[in-house]
Write a protein that holds these residues in place. Sequence first.
Motif, mmCIF file in Angstrom:
data_model
loop_
_atom_site.group_PDB
_atom_site.id
_atom_site.type_symbol
_atom_site.label_atom_id
_atom_site.label_comp_id
_atom_site.label_asym_id
_atom_site.label_seq_id
_atom_site.Cartn_x
_atom_site.Cartn_y
_atom_site.Cartn_z
ATOM 1 N N ALA A 17 0.827 -1.209 0.000
ATOM 2 C CA ALA A 17 0.000 0.000 0.000
ATOM 3 C C ALA A 17 0.861 1.259 0.000
ATOM 4 C CB ALA A 17 -0.929 -0.002 1.214
ATOM 5 N N PHE A 18 1.956 1.231 0.736
ATOM 6 C CA PHE A 18 2.835 2.400 0.817
ATOM 7 C C PHE A 18 3.556 2.645 -0.499
ATOM 8 C CE2 PHE A 18 6.768 4.608 1.964
ATOM 9 C CZ PHE A 18 6.276 5.634 2.747
ATOM 10 N N LEU A 19 4.100 1.599 -1.098
ATOM 11 C CA LEU A 19 4.874 1.757 -2.327
ATOM 12 C C LEU A 19 4.004 2.151 -3.514
ATOM 13 C CD1 LEU A 19 7.385 -1.246 -2.069
ATOM 14 C CD2 LEU A 19 7.797 1.171 -1.559
ATOM 15 N N ILE A 20 2.774 1.660 -3.543
ATOM 16 C CA ILE A 20 1.868 2.007 -4.651
ATOM 17 C C ILE A 20 1.121 3.303 -4.366
ATOM 18 C CG2 ILE A 20 -0.162 1.276 -5.954
ATOM 19 C CD1 ILE A 20 0.694 -1.589 -5.572
ATOM 20 N N GLY A 21 0.665 3.458 -3.138
ATOM 21 C CA GLY A 21 -0.170 4.603 -2.817
ATOM 22 C C GLY A 21 0.568 5.917 -2.730
ATOM 23 N N LEU A 22 1.775 5.930 -2.138
ATOM 24 C CA LEU A 22 2.485 7.195 -1.925
ATOM 25 C C LEU A 22 2.856 7.900 -3.226
ATOM 26 C CD1 LEU A 22 3.606 9.154 0.141
ATOM 27 C CD2 LEU A 22 5.761 7.887 0.095
ATOM 28 N N ASN A 24 1.497 7.684 -6.178
ATOM 29 C CA ASN A 24 0.267 8.142 -6.818
ATOM 30 C C ASN A 24 -0.350 9.320 -6.075
ATOM 31 O OD1 ASN A 24 -0.532 6.240 -9.157
ATOM 32 N ND2 ASN A 24 0.060 4.809 -7.559
ATOM 33 N N ALA A 25 -0.312 9.281 -4.744
ATOM 34 C CA ALA A 25 -0.882 10.377 -3.963
ATOM 35 C C ALA A 25 -0.078 11.661 -4.146
ATOM 36 C CB ALA A 25 -0.940 9.989 -2.486
ATOM 37 N N VAL A 26 1.240 11.547 -4.163
ATOM 38 C CA VAL A 26 2.084 12.731 -4.360
ATOM 39 C C VAL A 26 1.863 13.311 -5.752
ATOM 40 C CG1 VAL A 26 4.468 13.545 -4.558
ATOM 41 C CG2 VAL A 26 3.836 11.993 -2.702
ATOM 42 N N LEU A 27 1.793 12.440 -6.752
ATOM 43 C CA LEU A 27 1.547 12.892 -8.123
ATOM 44 C C LEU A 27 0.178 13.558 -8.232
ATOM 45 C CD1 LEU A 27 2.465 13.002 -11.062
ATOM 46 C CD2 LEU A 27 1.493 10.712 -11.386
ATOM 47 N N ALA A 28 -0.839 12.951 -7.620
ATOM 48 C CA ALA A 28 -2.183 13.527 -7.659
ATOM 49 C C ALA A 28 -2.224 14.865 -6.922
ATOM 50 C CB ALA A 28 -3.186 12.556 -7.037
ATOM 51 N N PHE A 29 -1.492 14.968 -5.817
ATOM 52 C CA PHE A 29 -1.443 16.229 -5.063
ATOM 53 C C PHE A 29 -0.846 17.347 -5.913
ATOM 54 C CE2 PHE A 29 0.726 19.196 -2.193
ATOM 55 C CZ PHE A 29 -0.320 19.558 -1.360
ATOM 56 N N CYS A 30 0.242 17.056 -6.593
ATOM 57 C CA CYS A 30 0.880 18.064 -7.461
ATOM 58 C C CYS A 30 -0.055 18.478 -8.594
ATOM 59 C CB CYS A 30 2.193 17.512 -8.024
ATOM 60 S SG CYS A 30 3.462 17.194 -6.775
ATOM 61 N N CYS A 31 -0.744 17.508 -9.179
ATOM 62 C CA CYS A 31 -1.681 17.811 -10.264
ATOM 63 C C CYS A 31 -2.842 18.674 -9.764
ATOM 64 C CB CYS A 31 -2.215 16.512 -10.873
ATOM 65 S SG CYS A 31 -0.981 15.536 -11.766
ATOM 66 N N CYS A 32 -3.346 18.370 -8.571
ATOM 67 C CA CYS A 32 -4.453 19.153 -8.006
ATOM 68 C C CYS A 32 -4.031 20.589 -7.741
ATOM 69 C CB CYS A 32 -4.937 18.502 -6.715
ATOM 70 S SG CYS A 32 -5.879 16.992 -6.937
ATOM 71 N N ILE A 33 -2.858 20.761 -7.137
ATOM 72 C CA ILE A 33 -2.375 22.105 -6.828
ATOM 73 C C ILE A 33 -2.200 22.912 -8.110
ATOM 74 C CG2 ILE A 33 -0.448 23.432 -5.900
ATOM 75 C CD1 ILE A 33 -2.192 22.166 -3.771
ATOM 76 N N ARG A 34 -1.643 22.272 -9.124
ATOM 77 C CA ARG A 34 -1.427 22.973 -10.405
ATOM 78 C C ARG A 34 -2.759 23.355 -11.044
ATOM 79 N NH1 ARG A 34 2.017 20.562 -15.548
ATOM 80 N NH2 ARG A 34 1.768 22.396 -16.910
ATOM 81 N N LYS A 35 -3.731 22.442 -10.988
ATOM 82 C CA LYS A 35 -5.028 22.720 -11.604
ATOM 83 C C LYS A 35 -5.786 23.801 -10.830
ATOM 84 C CE LYS A 35 -8.424 22.074 -14.461
ATOM 85 N NZ LYS A 35 -9.296 20.891 -14.320
ATOM 86 N N ILE A 36 -5.716 23.777 -9.521
ATOM 87 C CA ILE A 36 -6.428 24.759 -8.708
ATOM 88 C C ILE A 36 -5.859 26.160 -8.909
ATOM 89 C CG2 ILE A 36 -6.850 25.471 -6.315
ATOM 90 C CD1 ILE A 36 -7.175 22.511 -5.629
ATOM 91 N N HIS A 37 -4.551 26.244 -9.114
ATOM 92 C CA HIS A 37 -3.920 27.541 -9.351
ATOM 93 C C HIS A 37 -4.299 28.120 -10.716
ATOM 94 C CE1 HIS A 37 -1.446 28.496 -5.910
ATOM 95 N NE2 HIS A 37 -1.014 27.247 -5.850
ATOM 96 N N SER A 38 -4.622 27.259 -11.669
ATOM 97 C CA SER A 38 -4.948 27.737 -13.015
ATOM 98 C C SER A 38 -6.448 27.956 -13.186
ATOM 99 C CB SER A 38 -4.434 26.742 -14.063
ATOM 100 O OG SER A 38 -5.009 25.457 -13.863
ATOM 101 N N LYS A 39 -7.230 26.905 -13.136
ATOM 102 C CA LYS A 39 -8.673 27.008 -13.328
ATOM 103 C C LYS A 39 -9.355 25.930 -12.486
ATOM 104 C CE LYS A 39 -12.246 27.182 -16.900
ATOM 105 N NZ LYS A 39 -12.556 26.983 -18.342
ATOM 106 N N SER A 53 -6.251 13.288 2.486
ATOM 107 C CA SER A 53 -6.639 12.197 3.379
ATOM 108 C C SER A 53 -5.724 10.988 3.189
ATOM 109 C CB SER A 53 -8.096 11.814 3.107
ATOM 110 O OG SER A 53 -8.480 10.710 3.904
ATOM 111 N N ASP A 54 -5.438 10.650 1.940
ATOM 112 C CA ASP A 54 -4.553 9.520 1.658
ATOM 113 C C ASP A 54 -3.121 9.800 2.137
ATOM 114 O OD1 ASP A 54 -6.561 8.029 0.571
ATOM 115 O OD2 ASP A 54 -6.038 8.411 -1.514
ATOM 116 N N LEU A 55 -2.655 11.033 1.969
ATOM 117 C CA LEU A 55 -1.287 11.376 2.385
ATOM 118 C C LEU A 55 -1.143 11.298 3.903
ATOM 119 C CD1 LEU A 55 -0.415 14.354 -0.004
ATOM 120 C CD2 LEU A 55 0.585 12.061 0.003
ATOM 121 N N ILE A 56 -2.169 11.733 4.636
ATOM 122 C CA ILE A 56 -2.143 11.597 6.095
ATOM 123 C C ILE A 56 -2.054 10.127 6.472
ATOM 124 C CG2 ILE A 56 -3.487 11.924 8.203
ATOM 125 C CD1 ILE A 56 -4.661 14.436 6.941
ATOM 126 N N PHE A 57 -2.854 9.330 5.804
ATOM 127 C CA PHE A 57 -2.887 7.889 6.049
ATOM 128 C C PHE A 57 -1.532 7.246 5.757
ATOM 129 C CE2 PHE A 57 -3.853 3.549 4.607
ATOM 130 C CZ PHE A 57 -4.589 3.086 5.688
#
Length: 311
Positions: A17-22, A24-39, A53-57
């Motif tokens: 779970a750690f090797l697969i989830g981390l 993906n979660a970091v990549l998704a976090f970066c994508c979300c931040i970039r998208k929120i800053h633009s539109k 939530s996943d990153l806390i976990f």
Amino acid sequence: MIVTDTPTLYLSIYIIAFLIGLPNAVLAFCCCIRKIHSKPLPIDIIMLNLVISDLIFLTFLPVKMKEAADNMVWNMPDILCQLNLFLFFLPIYGSCHFLVVISTERYVCVAFPVKYKNPRRITYTILICIAIWMFTIASAVLTYMAAYGGSNNVTNYTVHQLCYTNFTPEQLQNVLKIRLAFVAVFFCMPLFICCFCYINTIRILLKLPLIKRCRKLRAIGMAFGTLLVFAICFAPYNASHIVGYITQENPKWRMYTLTFTTLNACFDAIIFYCISYEMRLAFKVCKKGFIQFYVRIKSFFYLNKLYRTHM
């Protein structure tokens, strides 16, 4: 009484779970931040909260790895066991409701496209996410109070060297009642809403001939990913709550179900992929890079073998 004969299984699942989830979660976090800053869109706000939530976990997961490596004996500071109720269980509760909000948002987007364009939708989404966090934190606090509120020995695991397992009869009664209530609030109701929203979303999309096939497949993918989370991660765990309330004791197999909840971080990657165009683009880049790396490694060994053959 907790099952302690298979700590290797627990450790293996935690590592997977750690090797697969981390990543993906970091990549998704970066994508979300970039998208929120633009539109920003409402779905981006919800996805960001699910990622957090996943990153806390995942951040707390190494502590559970250490527990499994020690044969489920708690050899860490007492404060970490108390934090276990919040940093391990809180994201599990929060994920259920964020998945509900995602399914509802997708349904509203397809079924009521005019209302979905309300200019205040971002504000409403932020308020909903804040409310979910407050409710989830309150639920974690309620669980803590039920487990340890009536005892002078708050860290009762220190006697038996186990964390959140050994309770007095009074504490166990309170915990079992809280768990049964959580089955309805954090499993049955979210599952029903998700099924209703995704079934109707897919039904509407299939009737629209102008909708691209890839969008229909993404809707099916989101429904499939959500179903995996509920079926594999949450259903057995909540079943242990029901059995525990009926038998008035902790089921011996409860630890197995709790361990499988960690796979939630892996299956969420399917939902992230279906939601975010940036995630899909990043996956394509990573896939292309991996293929090129594989071809180069294969060519290197082939040339090395060919060189040795002619020596």
